[in-house]
Design a protein around this motif. Sequence first.
Motif, PDB file in Angstrom:
ATOM      1  N   GLU A 119       1.104  -1.700   0.000  1.00 35.77           N
ATOM      2  CA  GLU A 119      -0.326   0.191   0.054  1.00 35.77           C
ATOM      3  C   GLU A 119       1.085   1.252   0.374  1.00 35.77           C
ATOM      4  O   GLU A 119       0.677   1.626  -0.617  1.00 35.77           O
ATOM      5  N   ARG A 120       1.749   1.034   0.916  1.00 35.36           N
ATOM      6  CA  ARG A 120       3.087   2.551   0.816  1.00 35.36           C
ATOM      7  C   ARG A 120       3.992   2.817  -0.692  1.00 35.36           C
ATOM      8  O   ARG A 120       3.708   3.862  -0.890  1.00 35.36           O
ATOM      9  N   ARG A 121       3.952   1.483  -1.470  1.00 33.87           N
ATOM     10  CA  ARG A 121       4.735   1.768  -2.443  1.00 33.87           C
ATOM     11  C   ARG A 121       3.780   1.918  -3.526  1.00 33.87           C
ATOM     12  O   ARG A 121       3.982   1.922  -4.605  1.00 33.87           O
ATOM     13  N   LEU A 122       3.332   0.642  -3.922  1.00 36.21           N
ATOM     14  CA  LEU A 122       2.378   0.556  -4.848  1.00 36.21           C
ATOM     15  C   LEU A 122       1.302   1.135  -5.348  1.00 36.21           C
ATOM     16  O   LEU A 122       1.276   1.406  -5.961  1.00 36.21           O
ATOM     17  N   ASP A 123      -0.097   2.074  -3.960  1.00 33.67           N
ATOM     18  CA  ASP A 123      -0.974   2.880  -4.012  1.00 33.67           C
ATOM     19  C   ASP A 123      -0.492   3.899  -5.197  1.00 33.67           C
ATOM     20  O   ASP A 123      -1.045   4.601  -5.549  1.00 33.67           O
ATOM     21  N   PRO A 124       0.513   4.662  -4.136  1.00 37.94           N
ATOM     22  CA  PRO A 124       0.402   6.037  -5.283  1.00 37.94           C
ATOM     23  C   PRO A 124       1.770   6.037  -6.679  1.00 37.94           C
ATOM     24  O   PRO A 124       0.805   6.637  -7.138  1.00 37.94           O
ATOM     25  N   ALA A 125       2.202   5.010  -6.701  1.00 36.47           N
ATOM     26  CA  ALA A 125       2.255   4.600  -7.857  1.00 36.47           C
ATOM     27  C   ALA A 125       0.553   4.185  -9.191  1.00 36.47           C
ATOM     28  O   ALA A 125       0.441   4.903 -10.047  1.00 36.47           O
ATOM     29  N   LEU A 126      -0.320   3.638  -8.483  1.00 39.24           N
ATOM     30  CA  LEU A 126      -1.142   3.531  -9.355  1.00 39.24           C
ATOM     31  C   LEU A 126      -2.265   4.916  -8.417  1.00 39.24           C
ATOM     32  O   LEU A 126      -3.177   4.911 -10.003  1.00 39.24           O
ATOM     33  N   ALA A 127      -1.899   5.874  -8.036  1.00 36.93           N
ATOM     34  CA  ALA A 127      -2.833   6.997  -8.116  1.00 36.93           C
ATOM     35  C   ALA A 127      -2.103   7.898  -8.993  1.00 36.93           C
ATOM     36  O   ALA A 127      -2.724   9.290  -9.929  1.00 36.93           O
ATOM     37  N   THR A 128      -0.720   7.744  -9.608  1.00 33.14           N
ATOM     38  CA  THR A 128      -0.081   8.497 -10.794  1.00 33.14           C
ATOM     39  C   THR A 128      -1.197   7.992 -11.938  1.00 33.14           C
ATOM     40  O   THR A 128      -1.177   9.135 -12.731  1.00 33.14           O
ATOM     41  N   ILE A 129      -0.682   6.685 -12.408  1.00 31.78           N
ATOM     42  CA  ILE A 129      -1.419   6.705 -13.013  1.00 31.78           C
ATOM     43  C   ILE A 129      -2.774   6.431 -13.309  1.00 31.78           C
ATOM     44  O   ILE A 129      -3.682   7.182 -14.132  1.00 31.78           O
TER      45      ILE A 129
END
Length: 431
Positions: free
Chosen positions: A304-314
């Motif tokens: 959640e800390r690493r993957l979710d920000p990337a998905l938020a960017t996408i």
Amino acid sequence: MIQHLPPHPQRDVLTGELHARPPLPLQTPVAISRLALSGDSGADRGAGVAHLASLCRRYGVTPPAPGADFVLADFGVFRLRYERHTEFDGWTFLRPGLSDHPDDPFAFTAIAAVPTDWLAALPGRTLVAAHIAVLPTAGEDEAPPPGCFAPDGLAGASLSGGAATAWTDFRLGPDGFTRILLQDHGLTPALAGRLAQALWEIETYRLFALLALPPARAAAGELARASDRLASLSSRLSGLEELEAEREALEELSELATGIEQIANATADRFSAAHAYHALVGRRLQVLREERLHGLPTLTEYLERRLDPALATIQATGTRTAALSVRCGRAVDLLRARVAVAQEAQTQKLLAAMAETGRAQLRLQETVEGLSVAGISYYVLSLAGYALKPLPWGPLRLDIILAALVPVIAGLVWIRVRRQRRKLAKSARRG
């Protein structure tokens, strides 16, 4: 009784879908190596099965049917699970046994038993490569051996009510594989298989979800430039007065809108797939039933800390692309309406000028028509005078006779000219 009922053509396929790609029961200790290779666009989707068939022939194993989506094969020293997905082929190698080095549970790997020449010829490009070591452990709080994982990035959790413990740092090891340690504190073979499958699918789906991040970052710069250009063009619209300037601005806006649509078309499928893969990661994490361990972040918290920000960017990039497309579309529609109004006004002026020209031509034509009647009447009367002059008229004077003929001849000539003009007008309308 059921055999007498007409079956739906997809009934067997849909029924079997719930049982596709089942988890394999695992007896610990076992080493697992997972590969996921994505194929190029337009590549032969049956290349993976054909390559697997070559391995089967080498080991004397019955090869799979062409076009198979799921294959389980036992090669003696290792087992192989093959899965064909929409955009990648999954290869999972399983090898029972323990490492000869207690301080390095990943010294014993499943892929080490696979022929290297066959591995080198695998079709596609490797995105996912992971080792999973499933080892029996006496104590539930036993930490992984030092050196297995980076201490600053370690994540761990107790799984399935304390039946197992999982450790990983989601980093590439010296051999290019990520490492996951699954400690068995009393797993049944079925539960061990489910947990191991959930772990390798989490590793697979998280990387395929992140495939959309580089295109999102690349599109961000293009979208920023497009947004600035759109703002500049929009600010110029109010000052445009000439039709030619409005047309040039419309061409610029149309070009900009085309560029934005190209970005949207290039990223839409990848962004949609990223959200689907992210949802799958979340579902697989739920299968683990994690509990916090030793104050470390759980796998869910780590991702959640690493993957979710990337998905938020996408997601933000996709939203920004759609919003910019709408803004640009509105600007194009507005300017197109202005150009249409200006063209309509210009057309009205042109029609008015053409109408005035037509009226002038009509007046000229009427004038010429009157002169024509006078000229023709004059010549007809002259000819009549020459024809009547030799005749004996007695007491009548020739000039009086010619004077009486003037209105008659002029009227006849006028009627003839009018008929001829109507005939020409009617022929022009038909043409």
